[in-house]
Design an enzyme around this catalytic site. Sequence first.
Site, PDB file in Angstrom:
ATOM      1  N   SER A 149      86.519  85.888  45.909  1.00  0.00           N
ATOM      2  CA  SER A 149      86.751  84.660  44.970  1.00  0.00           C
ATOM      3  C   SER A 149      87.541  83.697  45.357  1.00  0.00           C
ATOM      4  CB  SER A 149      86.931  85.536  43.620  1.00  0.00           C
ATOM      5  OG  SER A 149      87.217  84.562  42.667  1.00  0.00           O
ATOM      6  N   TYR A 162      92.358  91.764  39.260  1.00  0.00           N
ATOM      7  CA  TYR A 162      91.470  91.364  40.074  1.00  0.00           C
ATOM      8  C   TYR A 162      91.357  90.434  41.092  1.00  0.00           C
ATOM      9  CZ  TYR A 162      86.867  88.726  40.127  1.00  0.00           C
ATOM     10  OH  TYR A 162      85.987  88.187  40.795  1.00  0.00           O
TER      11      TYR A 162
END
Length: 295
Positions: A149, A162
């Site tokens: 990401s 995360y």
Amino acid sequence: MNESDERQGPLAPAAVITGATQGIGRALADEFAKGGHTLLLVARDEAKLAKTGREVSAAHHVKVHHVACDLSTAESCDRVEDALRRNGLYCESLVNNAAIMRAGFFQDQDRETLLKLVDLNVRAAVDLTRRFLPDMLARGRGGVLNVASLEGFMPVPYQATYAATKGLMIAWSRALAWEVYGSGVRICVVTPGPIATDLHAKAGAEHSRYVVYLPLMTPEQMAEAAYRRFMRGNWVIIEGWLNRLIAFVVRFVPGIMLIPAIGWFFRVRDADGNLQQPKPLKKPEDASRRPTSKA
Ligand SMILES: NC(=O)c1ccc[n+]([C@@H]2O[C@H](COP(=O)([O-])OP(=O)(O)OC[C@H]3O[C@@H](n4cnc5c(N)ncnc54)[C@H](OP(=O)(O)O)[C@@H]3O)[C@@H](O)[C@H]2O)c1
């Protein structure tokens, strides 16, 4: 087709795609199928896997197998290997896509869920890659596509764990890409910016400013670019000019400015835009006891 089919004869190549029933993983399944790859799809929901398999197979005329398992558990990767063997397949391409996200103040997030997040986002990817990479190297072809990401390039308050798992994935993937350089095997990491999937709502972040204000790409756009550039052998895939700009600029902005700005974008809000506050904490028992000083 399911994992109980037992086959004889030489093994056939397949692309193993985790988290393939929706979002980016589903779109990647379509891209790999379009490219003529036999697929082994992995996710938890058996019914959704079977439906996805039927749809992808009918649309692209390739064989699609699936195995239902929770990749945050230690034994799940054995099941993926078993499913390949039972279907007479070997892993030619591995797509480490399955992940979960959690948003909010770290101390308020459920501890078990955080550990599952680390197990799924990191441990499963490392485990599957370690299982399949040696044979890819021995064959001198194939590759691993890691779905990280844009968040992995920066510290992200309210999605701290995360984002850190995605940072690990980027560093790990780039290092492995160098280790296997020249072997014929590709190791790539794709770092999407915000994509229109259910991930944010499942994490409780659907009203956060980064979802509301930043342009969202579709999973199909992301998957098309990721597959094309994976086949080309790019090490790091950043799609979209804004995402490339962000990934470049965050390297040079001092943390004292960068982290509050990122926190502004990622703070959890409700549908009316009210900021989430940390839950009131219970005073630990020992905090009320004053240390006794000896006279
Ligand atoms: N959406 C974004 O904005 C965005 C941005 C950057 C990076 N990414 C990354 O892109 C990847 C895919 O995200 P997405 O937005 O497509 O997510 P998504 O729509 O929530 O889909 C997640 C997929 O993973 C599967 N999955 C979840 N937990 C699992 C588990 N324990 N074991 C096995 N499979 C599991 C889900 O199926 P089941 O629930 O049936 O298991 C589903 O197929 C992730 O790595 C994510 O971090 C997403």
